[in-house]
Design an enzyme around this catalytic site. Structure first.
Site, PDB file in Angstrom:
ATOM      1  N   ASN A   9       0.868  -1.174   0.000  1.00  0.00           N
ATOM      2  CA  ASN A   9       0.000   0.000   0.000  1.00  0.00           C
ATOM      3  C   ASN A   9       0.905   1.225   0.000  1.00  0.00           C
ATOM      4  OD1 ASN A   9      -1.773   2.060   0.497  1.00  0.00           O
ATOM      5  ND2 ASN A   9      -2.376   1.365   2.544  1.00  0.00           N
ATOM      6  N   TRP A  10       0.957   1.903  -1.129  1.00  0.00           N
ATOM      7  CA  TRP A  10       1.893   3.036  -1.258  1.00  0.00           C
ATOM      8  C   TRP A  10       1.400   4.280  -0.524  1.00  0.00           C
ATOM      9  CZ3 TRP A  10       3.484   2.903  -7.198  1.00  0.00           C
ATOM     10  CH2 TRP A  10       4.132   1.687  -7.456  1.00  0.00           C
ATOM     11  N   LYS A  11       0.154   4.272  -0.088  1.00  0.00           N
ATOM     12  CA  LYS A  11      -0.432   5.445   0.572  1.00  0.00           C
ATOM     13  C   LYS A  11      -0.206   6.688  -0.315  1.00  0.00           C
ATOM     14  CE  LYS A  11       0.004   2.999   4.885  1.00  0.00           C
ATOM     15  NZ  LYS A  11       0.166   3.022   6.317  1.00  0.00           N
ATOM     16  N   HIS A  94      -9.309   1.085   5.124  1.00  0.00           N
ATOM     17  CA  HIS A  94      -8.002   1.235   5.768  1.00  0.00           C
ATOM     18  C   HIS A  94      -8.150   2.105   7.018  1.00  0.00           C
ATOM     19  CE1 HIS A  94      -3.857   2.359   6.534  1.00  0.00           C
ATOM     20  NE2 HIS A  94      -3.534   1.254   5.880  1.00  0.00           N
ATOM     21  N   GLU A  96      -6.443   4.423   8.131  1.00  0.00           N
ATOM     22  CA  GLU A  96      -6.250   5.865   7.909  1.00  0.00           C
ATOM     23  C   GLU A  96      -7.517   6.494   7.344  1.00  0.00           C
ATOM     24  OE1 GLU A  96      -2.580   5.415   5.728  1.00  0.00           O
ATOM     25  OE2 GLU A  96      -1.647   4.729   7.591  1.00  0.00           O
ATOM     26  N   GLU A 166      -4.901  -5.165  10.489  1.00  0.00           N
ATOM     27  CA  GLU A 166      -3.858  -4.164  10.727  1.00  0.00           C
ATOM     28  C   GLU A 166      -4.122  -3.464  12.058  1.00  0.00           C
ATOM     29  OE1 GLU A 166      -2.042  -2.878   6.667  1.00  0.00           O
ATOM     30  OE2 GLU A 166      -3.708  -1.563   7.108  1.00  0.00           O
ATOM     31  N   GLY A 172       3.058   2.001  10.835  1.00  0.00           N
ATOM     32  CA  GLY A 172       4.013   3.100  10.693  1.00  0.00           C
ATOM     33  C   GLY A 172       4.750   3.452  11.969  1.00  0.00           C
ATOM     34  N   SER A 212       3.952  -2.411  10.160  1.00  0.00           N
ATOM     35  CA  SER A 212       5.408  -2.493  10.293  1.00  0.00           C
ATOM     36  C   SER A 212       5.987  -3.842   9.870  1.00  0.00           C
ATOM     37  CB  SER A 212       5.841  -2.134  11.722  1.00  0.00           C
ATOM     38  OG  SER A 212       5.442  -0.811  12.035  1.00  0.00           O
ATOM     39  N   GLY A 233       3.144  -1.184   4.224  1.00  0.00           N
ATOM     40  CA  GLY A 233       3.166   0.246   3.911  1.00  0.00           C
ATOM     41  C   GLY A 233       4.582   0.685   3.584  1.00  0.00           C
ATOM     42  N   GLY A 234       5.265   1.256   4.574  1.00  0.00           N
ATOM     43  CA  GLY A 234       6.591   1.849   4.387  1.00  0.00           C
ATOM     44  C   GLY A 234       7.578   0.976   3.621  1.00  0.00           C
TER      45      GLY A 234
HETATM   46  P1  13P Z   1       3.399   0.186   7.620  1.00  0.00           P
HETATM   47  O1  13P Z   1       3.901  -1.090   6.980  1.00  0.00           O
HETATM   48  O2  13P Z   1       4.129   1.407   7.162  1.00  0.00           O
HETATM   49  O3  13P Z   1       3.318   0.049   9.111  1.00  0.00           O
HETATM   50  O4  13P Z   1       1.877   0.379   7.087  1.00  0.00           O
HETATM   51  C1  13P Z   1       0.991  -0.665   7.172  1.00  0.00           C
HETATM   52  C2  13P Z   1      -0.250  -0.304   6.432  1.00  0.00           C
HETATM   53  O5  13P Z   1      -1.015   0.544   6.873  1.00  0.00           O
HETATM   54  C3  13P Z   1      -0.514  -0.965   5.155  1.00  0.00           C
HETATM   55  O6  13P Z   1      -1.798  -0.704   4.712  1.00  0.00           O
END
Ligand code: 13P
Length: 250
Positions: A9-11, A94, A96, A166, A172, A212, A233-234
């Site tokens: 997920n590149w956000k 998600h 967020e 998640e 993050g 993470s 994510g990251g």
């Molecule tokens: P991180 O891997 O950066 O913690 O993010 C997880 C995430 O929200 C994937 O959708």
């Protein structure tokens, strides 16, 4: 047998030009993998990534979509538009979106039903906050998110659903749930799905872990019975970090 499913997920990262360069590099790096791989770029980056991934098995998904198909909804993007680009996968709910943009279970459910009726594959995100976990509400929160998020989804349609667990406190933050804690949450979700549907649906369901995930912890997480994949994510933003996650079994 549940096929491992690793998604990035590149956000709100990667311009169209950056995404295209990255996607080409990733496609070359993951060629021949047995793992299902998905990337979810921001809307405007999707066309460049689709073009760059022509001939690759990597799936391109949207990170969200509107609960309507067209009309006066400023700033929104519909399933029809995504499908026109060849996109048939979408991440919904998600944390967020829930925390920063006020999306609740009923709203997310409307999107889930719309995506399914449009023939799309859904990656539905669920997960508790630290406050909820510490208050002993983990199962209550997951039950609500699963029951309400999947309201009206038939057993047949469940083959188009992936769940992503998640825990919000692990996103993050560098704090990963222990493989044991994550597996326990996944097992709980699977048993819930069995109650809502049947054993077959529960056993087939892919449940990804997110929060993470990185090269150093993916093996331990993926070795757990109920963890079938990862939503990253990251660490999905560099080929160097994402590749060993995709290749967790090598
Ligand atoms: P991180 O891997 O950066 O913690 O993010 C997880 C995430 O929200 C994937 O959708």
């Amino acid at each position: 047998m549940r096929k491992p499913y690793i998604a990035g997920n590149w956000k709100m990262n990667m311009t169209p030009s950056e995404g295209a360069v990255f996607a080409k590099e990733l496609a070359k790096a993951v060629e021949g993998t047995n793992t299902k791989v998905m990337v979810a770029p921001p809307y405007v980056t999707i066309p460049a990534v689709v073009e760059a991934l022509k001939g690759s098995d990597i799936i391109v998904a949207a990170q969200n979509m509107s609960d309507n198909l067209k009309g006066a909804f400023t700033g929104e993007v519909s399933a029809t538009m995504l499908k026109d680009l060849g996109i048939t996968n979408v991440i919904l709910g998600h944390s967020e979106r829930r925390a920063l943009y006020g999306e609740n279970d009923a709203f997310i459910n409307r999107k889930v039903l719309l995506a399914l009726s449009e023939g799309m594959e859904v990656d539905l995100c669920i997960g508790e906050t630290l406050e909820e976990r510490e208050a002993g509400k983990l199962e209550e929160v997951l039950s609500r998110q699963v029951e309400e998020g999947l309201k009206g989804v038939s057993a047949e349609q469940m083959q188009h659903i992936t769940l992503a667990y998640e825990p919000v406190w692990a996103i993050g933050t560098g704090k990963t749930a222990t493989p044991e804690d994550a597996d326990a949450a996944h097992a709980f979700v699977r048993s819930l799905v069995e109650k809502l549907y049947n054993k077959g649906v529960a056993e087939e369901l892919i449940i990804q872990y997110g929060g993470s995930v990185k090269a150093s912890n993916v093996k331990a997480l993926m070795s757990k019975e109920h963890i079938d994949g990862a939503l990253v994510g990251g660490a999905s933003l560099s080929v160097e970090q994402f590749l060993p996650i995709v290749n967790f079994d090598k």
